[in-house]
Every structure is written in structure tokens, then in C-alpha cells.
Write an enzyme that holds these catalytic residues in place. Structure first.
Site, PDB file in Angstrom:
ATOM      1  N   LEU A  51      43.155  32.415  27.004  1.00 19.63           N
ATOM      2  CA  LEU A  51      42.785  33.368  25.956  1.00 19.63           C
ATOM      3  C   LEU A  51      43.894  34.384  25.718  1.00 19.63           C
ATOM      4  CD1 LEU A  51      39.077  34.036  27.007  1.00 19.63           C
ATOM      5  CD2 LEU A  51      39.954  32.275  25.462  1.00 19.63           C
TER       6      LEU A  51
ATOM      7  N   ASP B   1      51.231  39.283  33.873  1.00 23.98           N
ATOM      8  CA  ASP B   1      50.557  38.198  34.576  1.00 23.98           C
ATOM      9  C   ASP B   1      51.211  38.001  35.944  1.00 23.98           C
ATOM     10  OD1 ASP B   1      48.803  36.040  35.017  1.00 23.98           O
ATOM     11  OD2 ASP B   1      49.021  35.338  32.949  1.00 23.98           O
TER      12      ASP B   1
ATOM     13  N   TYR C 159      31.035  36.828  40.098  1.00 24.30           N
ATOM     14  CA  TYR C 159      31.584  36.711  38.743  1.00 24.30           C
ATOM     15  C   TYR C 159      30.684  37.394  37.723  1.00 24.30           C
ATOM     16  CZ  TYR C 159      33.452  34.520  34.509  1.00 24.30           C
ATOM     17  OH  TYR C 159      33.993  34.295  33.261  1.00 24.30           O
TER      18      TYR C 159
ATOM     19  N   THR D  52      40.041  26.447  28.480  1.00 27.26           N
ATOM     20  CA  THR D  52      41.136  27.145  29.141  1.00 27.26           C
ATOM     21  C   THR D  52      41.453  26.447  30.465  1.00 27.26           C
ATOM     22  OG1 THR D  52      39.689  28.655  30.352  1.00 27.26           O
ATOM     23  CG2 THR D  52      40.355  29.324  28.129  1.00 27.26           C
TER      24      THR D  52
END
Length: 259
Positions: A18, A37, A165, A200
């Protein structure tokens, strides 16, 4: 908010998925992007690709759990242009049941999920908002910046094994309104996107039958979402000044079952 020349965006988790799609879309609009990142991500390759195509992009090694690294990324983004946009895409989805076949929940793993997804997002907001607040307002609405966070449909439809999560993403969703209210007087908007199942890297390792079963859960369109569709929504949020303090599900009417 109109993104004039000389504007930059910081995208955490910008090397793939994304985040990478969002970087491509913003570069198309003339925005310089800082891809924050981890060192083993494709961020450097993506930055090189975008630059070779005529855009302005730079990669910076960043662990969103480390406040100093996040502040350094904000500074690097500011070196590229006025930091008007923050998009928080860094995240992990390591599963774990409270009582699983291998024993009780591994708290170290669960804490890592929360630290990256929730506290990492909070770190990014806390570092970027002061910079945005000092910029000159643009447009008739006096906007200075836009922050887009990434939650998940798991924030509401958490499945078996998604305790950490779901909790982390629910926390992101819960931050949206108070963050928008905190920053309203500074001309900074805050929105959150809650994606459903998207194509992804998290999905790349799944067997075909698992992928097909996930696609069948989505009422319409019955497929995984494309990363560019997330990027399209980010671009619209940036452009539409009335979008503030809200969580938008981007899921094709998906409601996740228990497992």
C-alpha cells in the site's frame, strides 16, 4: 488541499504494498516522497525507479518503533520539500491465539505487533505534526497538512488468532477522532483507511485455495483489493478538505468471519 510544487510526503512502510502504491500516486502529482522503511525492504529500489522516471524520491532506513529514527525521517522529508502529507503504512500481522496448539499467547510477539502498528503510527504523528503546524496555510480553508493512518477491517472484525493485530488496528482507528480534534486548530486533518483483504506482500505467500476463499468472502467486487485503490483513496482524502476525523472501510462490503 492542493499539493503545490515543493511539497513532500512521508510514507512509512513506503517500500512495498500500500505504501509503494501511494508513493507512485503522489509522485505522479508532483509530490516528493520520503520512503521510510526497514533496511531489507525494496524502498531504495523504488526510490531509484521513481527518480529515474522523473520524480523526486528518497529512501530512509526507519524502524517506526524508534522515535529518533522517525524524527530523522521527518527531517529528511522536510529536506525534499514542505512536509504536507504523512501516510502511515508500516505494519505487521503476526498471528497468535490466546490459547494455541503451542501454548499461551507469545507476549513478546504480541507486543511487537502493537509496537509497530499502533505505537509506530503514534510516533510518526508526533514527529510530523509539529513540522506541519509551522508551515504557512494553503487554500481557502487554511490547511497545513494531512495525515492518513492505516487501520484494518480487523479493528471491527478481528478473527481467531488476531488478538494483537486487531487490538493494534482498533487503537489506530480510535486515535483518529481525537487526533483530528487535537490538530484542527493547526490546520492539519487526520483520517484513517481500514482496508479489507488486499493483494500485498502479506498475501503473497498464501496458497491459491486460501486466496480464492478470501476473495469469495468479498461481496463485490469478489477479489482482493488492488494497492492502487488504496492510493486512490489517499489522494482523494488529501484533496477533499471535508474529510477529517473519520475511518473509511475500503473492503468491498467484506465482513470477516471468525476464522
Amino acid at each position: 488541499m492542493d499539493l503545490a510544487e515543493g511539497t513532500s510526503a512521508l510514507i512509512t512502510g513506503g517500500g512495498s504494498g500500500l505504501g509503494a502504491a501511494t508513493a507512485r500516486r503522489l509522485v505522479e502529482r508532483g509530490v516528493a516522497v520520503l520512503l521510510a522503511d526497514l533496511p531489507d525492504s525494496p524502498a531504495a529500489d523504488l526510490a531509484e525507479e521513481l527518480t529515474a522516471a522523473g520524480g523526486r524520491a528518497r529512501a530512509q532506513t526507519t524502524d517506526v518503533r524508534d522515535a529518533e529514527q522517525v524524527h530523522a525521517a521527518v527531517q529528511a522529508a522536510g529536506d525534499l520539500g514542505e512536509l504536507r502529507v504523512l501516510v502511515c503504512c508500516a505494519g505487521v500481522a503476526t498471528p497468535g491465539r490466546i490459547l494455541g496448539k503451542r501454548g499461551p499467547l507469545d507476549l513478546e510477539t504480541a507486543h511487537r505487533v502493537v509496537q509497530i502498528n499502533l505505537l509506530g503510527t503514534m510516533n510518526a504523528i508526533a514527529a510530523a505534526a509539529p513540522v506541519m503546524s509551522e508551515l504557512d496555510p494553503v487554500g481557502n480553508d487554511g490547511e497545513r497538512g494531512v495525515i492518513v493512518m492505516t487501520a484494518s477491517v480487523a479493528a471491527q472484525d478481528g478473527q481467531i488468532g488476531q488478538l494483537a493485530y486487531a487490538a493494534s488496528k482498533a487503537g489506530v482507528a480510535g486515535m483518529t477522532l481525537p487526533a483530528a480534534r487535537d490538530l484542527a486548530s493547526h490546520g492539519v486533518r487526520v483520517m484513517t483507511i481500514a482496508p479489507g483483504v488486499f493483494n500485498t506482500a502479506m498475501m503473497a505467500g498464501m496458497a491459491d485455495e486460501v486466496r480464492e476463499s478470501l476473495e469469495a468472502l468479498v461481496p463485490h467486487p469478489s477479489r482482493l483489493g488492488h494497492p492502487h485503490e488504496y492510493a486512490d483513496l489517499v489522494a482523494h482524502i488529501v484533496a477533499n478538505p471535508m474529510l477529517n476525523g473519520e475511518v473509511i472501510r475500503l473492503d468491498g462490503a467484506l465482513r470477516m468471519p471468525p476464522r
